[in-house]
Design an enzyme around this catalytic site. Structure first.
Site, PDB file in Angstrom:
ATOM      1  N   LYS A 192       0.854  -1.192   0.000  1.00 10.69           N
ATOM      2  CA  LYS A 192       0.000   0.000   0.000  1.00 10.69           C
ATOM      3  C   LYS A 192       0.882   1.231   0.000  1.00 10.69           C
ATOM      4  CE  LYS A 192      -4.505   0.789   0.394  1.00 10.69           C
ATOM      5  NZ  LYS A 192      -5.552  -0.197   0.077  1.00 10.69           N
TER       6      LYS A 192
HETATM    7  N1  GLU Z   1      -7.370   0.083  -3.146  1.00  6.10           N
HETATM    8  C1  GLU Z   1      -8.147  -1.090  -3.402  1.00  6.10           C
HETATM    9  C2  GLU Z   1      -8.187  -1.979  -2.167  1.00  6.10           C
HETATM   10  O1  GLU Z   1      -7.994  -1.532  -1.057  1.00  6.10           O
HETATM   11  C3  GLU Z   1      -7.712  -1.817  -4.665  1.00  6.10           C
HETATM   12  C4  GLU Z   1      -6.301  -2.294  -4.678  1.00  6.10           C
HETATM   13  C5  GLU Z   1      -5.848  -2.825  -6.031  1.00  6.10           C
HETATM   14  O2  GLU Z   1      -6.634  -2.911  -6.949  1.00  6.10           O
HETATM   15  O3  GLU Z   1      -4.658  -3.132  -6.114  1.00  6.10           O
HETATM   16  O4  GLU Z   1      -8.487  -3.140  -2.254  1.00  6.10           O
END
Ligand code: GLU
Length: 424
Positions: A107
């Site tokens: 993240k």
């Molecule tokens: N931000 C989204 C999540 O928390 C998608 C992450 C992604 O597609 O890599 O799942």
């Protein structure tokens, strides 16, 4: 400002420890999974439109890569910090394992309130942040995506910056891109669609008639508003209350969601300014506690606290946000018999379609919407059933079930790679 007591990373570790214990693992079997593999903190100096220089802080945490390349979004938020990003990166690791797609978890975040930046400032911020995390990302290494306050447009800027440094176009470095530059059809609404697929499956299994129930959605961003509330509305369900950072609105016989979405205009306006005949105003707490059958928190972490949990009237909570429920609140909800479908299962639809996008990029192919949605549904339902089976087997909540499925898969992969476990 008060002392910060809630730490999402510690929250995550508590749940992980409980799940590992229920699985019968010894500390040595999974201790390595309690720490992120890599944490990067970066400075992001940019020139503001008025000529002044401002330095923002950013992060990218690569939590685990046992099952595949790191994967996870990037958020822009004034309250983001390293502990939040560590938790979010851990949750991505578990999420990808629960839906069984070949990724680890990561993240990123920039500590900024994007509403205070002009578009040009945002572009400069995004490009500089991308150069800072550039050594870590890549289609085989770590693939970012949108999260809170970022979207396809921001992904386009990241892809462009990364491609400039490589001298050729590399669409597979991010997912959630606009369709014209390699994005996947169905990705923008995928998280919300996945939430509704899981919600309907859960209600059916509980023997409830989804058409006769009332729904409340907290959060009017890409997941809550644009997708989840709108899909519910289109399917003829009664959404009686929605909320955003400015407060909530309520209407007993159902809100006009498309009208509200149009009014909000992609975040240019807030709910406080929305006027319509017969609506009542709610505070955030009133929204979460309001009398309804299904509550969908789709905003940020730490929303359903123990104080709120005591007063929740919903029978079912579908966690569209990451980490909306604290550990203490979870205990109370369990005692009160409220079913919680956990974030790492309920909101995994986004990363599932991100995976489809990445596969399409690698193969230089474009699927059609039907293919995307059919595969999404298949993966979400299979994951739900895996989690439910584990929860029944171990006589636990759905959250514990989901963590156990995830930890089991990650630890098995670790063993097969002859990794930390075998070395112990
Ligand atoms: N931000 C989204 C999540 O928390 C998608 C992450 C992604 O597609 O890599 O799942």
């Amino acid at each position: 400002m008060g002392v910060k007591t809630y730490n999402p990373y510690e929250n995550m570790l508590l749940v992980m420890d409980q799940a590992a214990e229920r699985l019968g693992l010894r500390k040595d079997d999974y201790e390595w999974l309690r720490y992120p593999e890599r944490e990067l903190t970066v400075s992001i100096p940019i020139k503001m439109d008025n000529g002044e220089l401002k330095v923002f802080q950013g992060y990218r945490v690569q939590y685990d890569s046992t099952r595949g390349p790191y994967k996870g979004g990037i958020r822009y938020h004034q309250d983001s910090d390293l502990d939040e990003v560590k938790a979010l990166a851990g949750w991505m690791t578990f999420k990808c394992a629960v839906v069984n797609i070949p990724y680890g978890g990561a993240k990123g975040a920039v500590r900024v309130d994007p509403r205070e930046l002009s578009r040009d400032e945002l572009i400069r911020l995004t490009r500089r942040y991308t150069t800072r995390i550039l050594p870590l990302i890549g289609p085989d290494q770590d693939i970012p995506a949108p999260d809170v306050n970022t979207n396809g447009e921001v992904m386009g800027w990241i892809m462009d910056t990364y491609s400039m440094f490589h001298g050729h176009s590399v669409p597979g470095v991010v997912t959630g891109k606009p369709l014209e530059i390699g994005g996947s059809i169905g990705r923008a609404e995928a998280t919300g669609r996945g939430v509704i697929i899981v919600a309907m499956h859960c209600l059916k299994k509980m023997g409830l008639d989804a058409d006769k129930l009332t729904y409340v959605v907290q959060g009017m961003g890409n997941v809550g508003g644009t997708a989840a509330a709108n899909i519910l509305y289109q399917e003829g369900k009664k959404v009686i209350a929605v909320g955003d950072y400015s407060g909530g609105v309520y209407k007993e016989d159902g809100l006009n969601i498309p009208e509200i979405t149009e009014f909000l205009d992609g975040g240019k306006r807030c709910l406080k300014e929305y006027e319509s005949e017969g609506i009542l105003r709610l505070t955030n707490d009133e929204l979460l506690e309001c009398k309804c059958d299904v509550l969908i928190p789709a905003a940020l972490e730490n929303q359903i606290t123990k104080e709120i949990a005591e007063h929740i009237s919903a029978k079912v909570i579908i966690e569209a946000a990451n980490g909306p429920t604290t550990v203490e609140a979870d205990e109370i909800l369990k005692e009160r018999g409220v079913i919680v479908v956990p974030d790492i299962l309920a909101n995994a639809g986004g990363v599932v379609v991100s995976y489809f996008e990445w596969v399409q990029n690698i193969q230089s192919l474009a699927w059609d919407l039907d293919e995307v949605n059919v595969m999404l549904e298949k993966i979400m339902l299979r994951a739900y059933d895996d989690v439910e089976e584990m929860a029944n087997d171990k006589n636990s909540t759905m959250r514990m079930g989901a963590y156990m499925v995830a930890i089991n898969r990650i630890c098995t992969a670790g063993r097969l790679r002859g990794g930390p476990i075998s070395m112990a």
